[in-house]
Scaffold this motif. Structure first.
Motif, PDB file in Angstrom:
ATOM      1  N   SER A  96       0.767  -0.952  -0.131  1.00  0.00           N
ATOM      2  CA  SER A  96      -0.018  -0.028   0.069  1.00  0.00           C
ATOM      3  C   SER A  96       0.560   1.051  -0.021  1.00  0.00           C
ATOM      4  N   GLU A  97       0.642   2.195  -0.493  1.00  0.00           N
ATOM      5  CA  GLU A  97       1.024   2.903  -0.845  1.00  0.00           C
ATOM      6  C   GLU A  97       1.044   4.413   0.714  1.00  0.00           C
ATOM      7  N   ASP A  98       0.450   4.162   1.456  1.00  0.00           N
ATOM      8  CA  ASP A  98       0.014   4.697   2.438  1.00  0.00           C
ATOM      9  C   ASP A  98       1.725   3.484   3.285  1.00  0.00           C
ATOM     10  N   HIS A  99       2.180   2.923   3.154  1.00  0.00           N
ATOM     11  CA  HIS A  99       2.975   1.637   3.817  1.00  0.00           C
ATOM     12  C   HIS A  99       4.139   2.408   3.482  1.00  0.00           C
ATOM     13  N   ILE A 100       4.281   3.021   2.768  1.00  0.00           N
ATOM     14  CA  ILE A 100       5.899   3.391   2.145  1.00  0.00           C
ATOM     15  C   ILE A 100       6.051   4.556   2.388  1.00  0.00           C
ATOM     16  N   HIS A 101       7.498   4.312   3.534  1.00  0.00           N
ATOM     17  CA  HIS A 101       7.889   5.856   4.032  1.00  0.00           C
ATOM     18  C   HIS A 101       8.985   6.426   3.835  1.00  0.00           C
ATOM     19  N   SER A 102       8.834   7.326   3.088  1.00  0.00           N
ATOM     20  CA  SER A 102      10.060   7.715   2.025  1.00  0.00           C
ATOM     21  C   SER A 102      11.145   9.513   2.662  1.00  0.00           C
ATOM     22  N   TYR A 103      12.457   8.774   2.427  1.00  0.00           N
ATOM     23  CA  TYR A 103      12.753   9.437   3.449  1.00  0.00           C
ATOM     24  C   TYR A 103      14.282  10.175   2.859  1.00  0.00           C
ATOM     25  N   PRO A 104      14.377  11.182   2.435  1.00  0.00           N
ATOM     26  CA  PRO A 104      15.533  11.194   1.293  1.00  0.00           C
ATOM     27  C   PRO A 104      17.562  12.354   2.972  1.00  0.00           C
ATOM     28  N   VAL A 105      18.239  11.585   2.698  1.00  0.00           N
ATOM     29  CA  VAL A 105      18.971  12.309   3.191  1.00  0.00           C
ATOM     30  C   VAL A 105      20.333  13.004   2.158  1.00  0.00           C
ATOM     31  N   PRO A 106      21.497  13.782   3.178  1.00  0.00           N
ATOM     32  CA  PRO A 106      22.293  14.117   2.019  1.00  0.00           C
ATOM     33  C   PRO A 106      23.431  13.025   1.018  1.00  0.00           C
ATOM     34  N   GLY A 107      23.495  12.170   1.688  1.00  0.00           N
ATOM     35  CA  GLY A 107      24.695  11.519   0.853  1.00  0.00           C
ATOM     36  C   GLY A 107      24.473  10.007   1.378  1.00  0.00           C
ATOM     37  N   SER A 108      25.064   9.160   1.121  1.00  0.00           N
ATOM     38  CA  SER A 108      24.846   7.466   1.231  1.00  0.00           C
ATOM     39  C   SER A 108      25.299   7.001   3.250  1.00  0.00           C
ATOM     40  N   PHE A 109      26.677   7.963   3.572  1.00  0.00           N
ATOM     41  CA  PHE A 109      27.180   7.991   4.643  1.00  0.00           C
ATOM     42  C   PHE A 109      26.408   8.512   5.637  1.00  0.00           C
ATOM     43  N   GLU A 110      24.752   9.038   4.809  1.00  0.00           N
ATOM     44  CA  GLU A 110      24.261   9.481   5.933  1.00  0.00           C
ATOM     45  C   GLU A 110      22.657   8.024   5.918  1.00  0.00           C
ATOM     46  N   LEU A 111      23.222   7.141   4.791  1.00  0.00           N
ATOM     47  CA  LEU A 111      21.879   6.724   5.239  1.00  0.00           C
ATOM     48  C   LEU A 111      21.954   5.097   6.830  1.00  0.00           C
ATOM     49  N   ILE A 112      22.908   4.942   7.202  1.00  0.00           N
ATOM     50  CA  ILE A 112      22.895   5.340   8.731  1.00  0.00           C
ATOM     51  C   ILE A 112      21.666   5.678   9.337  1.00  0.00           C
ATOM     52  N   ALA A 113      22.549   6.663   9.875  1.00  0.00           N
ATOM     53  CA  ALA A 113      21.342   7.340  11.201  1.00  0.00           C
ATOM     54  C   ALA A 113      20.049   7.571   9.978  1.00  0.00           C
ATOM     55  N   GLY A 114      19.952   7.730   8.848  1.00  0.00           N
ATOM     56  CA  GLY A 114      18.657   7.620   8.777  1.00  0.00           C
ATOM     57  C   GLY A 114      17.544   6.497   8.764  1.00  0.00           C
ATOM     58  N   ALA A 115      18.174   5.036   7.971  1.00  0.00           N
ATOM     59  CA  ALA A 115      17.283   4.105   8.628  1.00  0.00           C
ATOM     60  C   ALA A 115      17.450   3.800   9.501  1.00  0.00           C
ATOM     61  N   ASP A 116      18.157   4.546  11.043  1.00  0.00           N
ATOM     62  CA  ASP A 116      18.613   4.367  12.756  1.00  0.00           C
ATOM     63  C   ASP A 116      17.197   5.179  13.044  1.00  0.00           C
ATOM     64  N   VAL A 117      16.752   6.516  12.387  1.00  0.00           N
ATOM     65  CA  VAL A 117      16.008   7.149  12.505  1.00  0.00           C
ATOM     66  C   VAL A 117      14.507   6.541  12.320  1.00  0.00           C
ATOM     67  N   LEU A 118      14.184   6.364  11.859  1.00  0.00           N
ATOM     68  CA  LEU A 118      12.837   5.679  10.792  1.00  0.00           C
ATOM     69  C   LEU A 118      12.684   4.217  11.378  1.00  0.00           C
ATOM     70  N   LEU A 119      13.958   3.498  11.870  1.00  0.00           N
ATOM     71  CA  LEU A 119      12.903   2.514  12.992  1.00  0.00           C
ATOM     72  C   LEU A 119      12.757   3.239  13.968  1.00  0.00           C
ATOM     73  N   ASN A 120      13.440   3.927  14.654  1.00  0.00           N
ATOM     74  CA  ASN A 120      13.037   4.551  16.268  1.00  0.00           C
ATOM     75  C   ASN A 120      12.056   4.945  15.639  1.00  0.00           C
TER      76      ASN A 120
END
Length: 165
Positions: free
Chosen positions: A53-77
């Protein structure tokens, strides 16, 4: 080279479960946006194509690949009941060792986030020698790593749910 003549995103030999029961996060690096936007579109479209479902997909940009780590952690938290997070980025080899440090840090960091949260965190980061290799893997002749990330997320979410008692 093994990938020279084949589409790496061919899933005709495997069964893909329905994505309908699952909730996904997608974190996409803005650096190398031409490539990462194509990866994102491939992932998003593939999740929807497989029943998410489109409302079950949560999309967020981060500045670069290194920030994917914090981005994933923030989403899961902060987003309840996510079943998997897909991390999409592109690091292209340059003239310095920066490439090596970033690729290693991102791979290890995402693995650590997955272990910390006991959730699938999918490594959809292209690590290529040049721009053409990235294009070839972001919807070009070798498929789309975003699609591969989505299918992996669906299969891992299904695995996690199917073995919980």
């Amino acid at each position: 080279m093994a990938s020279r003549l084949k589409n790496l995103s061919d899933f005709s030999n495997t069964e893909i479960p329905s994505a309908a029961p699952y909730r996904f996060g997608i974190v996409t690096a803005e650096w190398n946006a031409e490539i990462t936007n194509a990866l994102y579109q491939g992932a998003y479209d593939s999740l929807v194509e497989h029943g998410a479902s489109e409302d079950h997909i949560h999309s967020y940009p981060v500045p670069g690949s290194f920030e994917l780590i914090a981005g994933a952690d923030v989403l899961l938290n902060n987003i309840a009941n996510l079943d998997a997070v897909i991390c999409l980025g592109c690091v292209i080899q340059g003239e310095t060792r920066h490439f090596d440090f970033i690729c290693n840090a991102v791979a290890n960091g995402l693995a650590n986030v997955a272990l910390k949260h006991n959730k699938p965190v999918i490594f959809g980061v292209l690590t290529t020698d040049n721009q053409q290799q990235a294009i070839d893997r972001a919807g070009g002749k070798h498929g789309n790593k975003g699609v591969e990330g989505a299918v992996t997320a669906i299969k891992m979410a299904h695995l996690a749910k199917s073995i919980k008692i």
